[in-house]
Design a protein around this motif. Sequence first.
Motif, short mmCIF file in Angstrom:
data_model
loop_
_atom_site.label_atom_id
_atom_site.label_comp_id
_atom_site.label_asym_id
_atom_site.label_seq_id
_atom_site.Cartn_x
_atom_site.Cartn_y
_atom_site.Cartn_z
N GLY A 218 0.84 -1.18 0.00
CA GLY A 218 0.00 0.00 0.00
C GLY A 218 0.88 1.23 0.00
N ILE A 219 0.31 2.36 -0.37
CA ILE A 219 1.07 3.61 -0.37
C ILE A 219 1.58 3.89 1.04
CG2 ILE A 219 0.84 6.11 -0.64
CD1 ILE A 219 -1.11 5.52 -2.93
N LEU A 389 -8.75 5.18 7.97
CA LEU A 389 -7.50 5.50 7.28
C LEU A 389 -7.57 6.90 6.67
CD1 LEU A 389 -7.02 2.10 5.41
CD2 LEU A 389 -5.95 2.81 7.56
N ASN A 390 -6.40 7.51 6.49
CA ASN A 390 -6.31 8.84 5.89
C ASN A 390 -6.14 8.73 4.38
OD1 ASN A 390 -6.45 10.35 8.29
ND2 ASN A 390 -4.27 10.01 8.67
N PHE A 391 -6.84 9.60 3.66
CA PHE A 391 -6.73 9.68 2.20
C PHE A 391 -6.62 11.14 1.79
CE2 PHE A 391 -8.47 5.52 2.77
CZ PHE A 391 -8.06 4.78 1.67
N SER A 392 -5.96 11.37 0.66
CA SER A 392 -5.90 12.70 0.06
C SER A 392 -6.65 12.66 -1.26
CB SER A 392 -4.45 13.12 -0.19
OG SER A 392 -3.74 13.21 1.03
N VAL A 399 -6.48 9.05 -2.77
CA VAL A 399 -5.27 8.22 -2.72
C VAL A 399 -4.88 8.03 -1.27
CG1 VAL A 399 -2.85 8.03 -3.39
CG2 VAL A 399 -4.50 9.05 -4.97
N TYR A 400 -4.62 6.78 -0.91
CA TYR A 400 -4.23 6.48 0.48
C TYR A 400 -3.00 7.29 0.86
CZ TYR A 400 -2.53 3.81 4.50
OH TYR A 400 -2.08 3.44 5.74
N GLY A 415 -22.00 9.93 -8.04
CA GLY A 415 -22.17 8.88 -7.04
C GLY A 415 -20.99 7.95 -6.88
N SER A 416 -19.90 8.17 -7.63
CA SER A 416 -18.77 7.25 -7.56
C SER A 416 -17.77 7.66 -6.50
CB SER A 416 -18.08 7.16 -8.92
OG SER A 416 -17.51 8.40 -9.27
N LEU A 417 -17.05 6.66 -5.99
CA LEU A 417 -15.98 6.87 -5.02
C LEU A 417 -14.86 5.89 -5.38
CD1 LEU A 417 -14.93 8.23 -2.42
CD2 LEU A 417 -15.99 6.35 -1.14
N PHE A 418 -13.66 6.42 -5.62
CA PHE A 418 -12.53 5.61 -6.05
C PHE A 418 -11.40 5.79 -5.04
CE2 PHE A 418 -9.66 4.57 -9.98
CZ PHE A 418 -9.37 3.34 -9.42
N LEU A 419 -11.01 4.69 -4.38
CA LEU A 419 -9.95 4.71 -3.37
C LEU A 419 -8.75 3.97 -3.93
CD1 LEU A 419 -12.16 3.86 -0.26
CD2 LEU A 419 -11.68 6.09 -1.29
N LYS A 420 -7.61 4.66 -4.05
CA LYS A 420 -6.43 4.09 -4.69
C LYS A 420 -5.31 3.83 -3.68
CE LYS A 420 -7.07 6.76 -8.99
NZ LYS A 420 -6.37 7.68 -9.93
#
Length: 545
Positions: A218-219, A389-392, A399-400, A415-420
């Motif tokens: 993970g990042i 968890l923290n994301f930016s 992004v994580y 309505g979309s949510l993308f977690l990278k």
Amino acid sequence: MRKSRKVRMWALALVLAMAIQLPVFAEEVRHDTTGAFTVSGLEDNVEVSAYQIITVNIDPVSDQPMNPMYEWDASVADWLRAQENFKAYVGKAGDDSVTEAFRDDQGQSTKYKEFLECLAAAIKKGSNAGGVELTPKKQNSINGKAEFTKMAMGEYLLTAQGTDSVKVYQPTTALLVPKYEDGSWVLNTQVGVEGSMKSAEPSITKDVTGKADDLSVGIGDTVDYKLNVLTPSYPAEATALHFEVGDKMMTGLALQEDSITVWDRNDQKIEAAENFEIKTEAGLTVGEDTKTFRILFTENFVKKYGGQNIKITYRATVTSNAFEKNTLENTAYIVYNNDPYTEESLKELTDMKNVYTYGIWLKKVDAEGNPLSGATFTLAEEGEDETPLNFSGSDGTYVYNPENGSTTLTASNDGSLFLKGVDAGSYILKETRAPDGYVLPEGKLTITIEDKNVPKDKADGTIDDASQIQAEGTVKLKPIKDKAFSIEGNIISFQVENTRAEDAGFTLPATGGTGTMFFAITGIFLMGCAVLMMVLFIKRKKCSH
């Protein structure tokens, strides 16, 4: 007729039996006898050079060996007289005969090996540089062998080098010399040891160790790398001793420069000092920009550690750019001279060990599949703590970022949510705010991302079918093409359905609507009744007085 056939059969058997017992005589040596030899132990398309360093004296009239039987090539003889270690191998000026001292040292492998390596270096230099001037006969190997035919009697120094060769070949010799046997001189042939040419094959293998040894990351994670390197073994007096080790990291990995360490075969740290120089991105020049770092080893190191196993360890950090590359490619390499006498003969060997990161994509929809905006979520690793968890990021794409960022993740207008940039593992997704007009579900989603690449048990960047998403409480998954979720490469996707307020078992009053008016009128009526009762009570009390 039968008797005649039996006689012929017995006669044939007798002839065959006699043929088996008859000795096979080798051809006697003449002054113009030539021979052949085969050099094995080669890669394909390797050029083998045969330099005749010793000739054989055979009388052209009697075809008998003369005394001295063996003489050095004139150029070799001159070179020998100038070498303190080998001048005893040749007679005085004008006498190029091979002495007993050379024959004695031929039986001492270490001394003989030193001689061959020094002579090979001198031949490569040529007479203009104080070496030896000889013209070789050359053959390219086919199926691992090089065939030499019609070769004059004598001793040949053999060297080998291939443009695409991985091996570094050691000089050896081939003998085509007379041998007195059973009353006559016959030709005896011998190539090196067991007809094979010795060689050393440098190598490099790369491993990921520590937490990321399953290759999923993970990042923000630290990736520990270990290179196992077999260093090239060059002959003594070799003139081309280049050796370097390095790495080429793609976007998404940042080298921790102070982590590079070189270890010997006993796991003792080797200090840079006179052994090597490390060049990282800031110090690399034009043409080296594809390399993240280079370790340039000195000639002293190559001579001291040649043919030994060493280890190189270093670390990299997975950066926020990691998810832009499905595969975080990471290629280690070694560069060395596969011809120890030619500086331009550089050969590169590589080994790649990639690491991978993953993404979670979801969409908020209503019962009909229409997108809903405005929902917010948190994502936590499954466990006792389950701290979000923290994301930016923004606008539905995050992004994580373990160092900074926010725990609130807001879906975009569609309505979309993308977690990278998350690692493989299990996560808890909770909705913290529902879209306007919809109720907030009670419960959570457990998302399990697996990438074990069975049976290797190592990640390959593709999420396994064994991955799961489980809904608890009133959280509802809306199927995608009759499936609870879908997988595409390193992304797991699904839809989360929200329930309208009016469909949740009660109706919320609309601001300024009939529901509010009803409560207002009722309140005013009750207040009026209370006032009226108080007035009547006061009047009655006055009348009673």
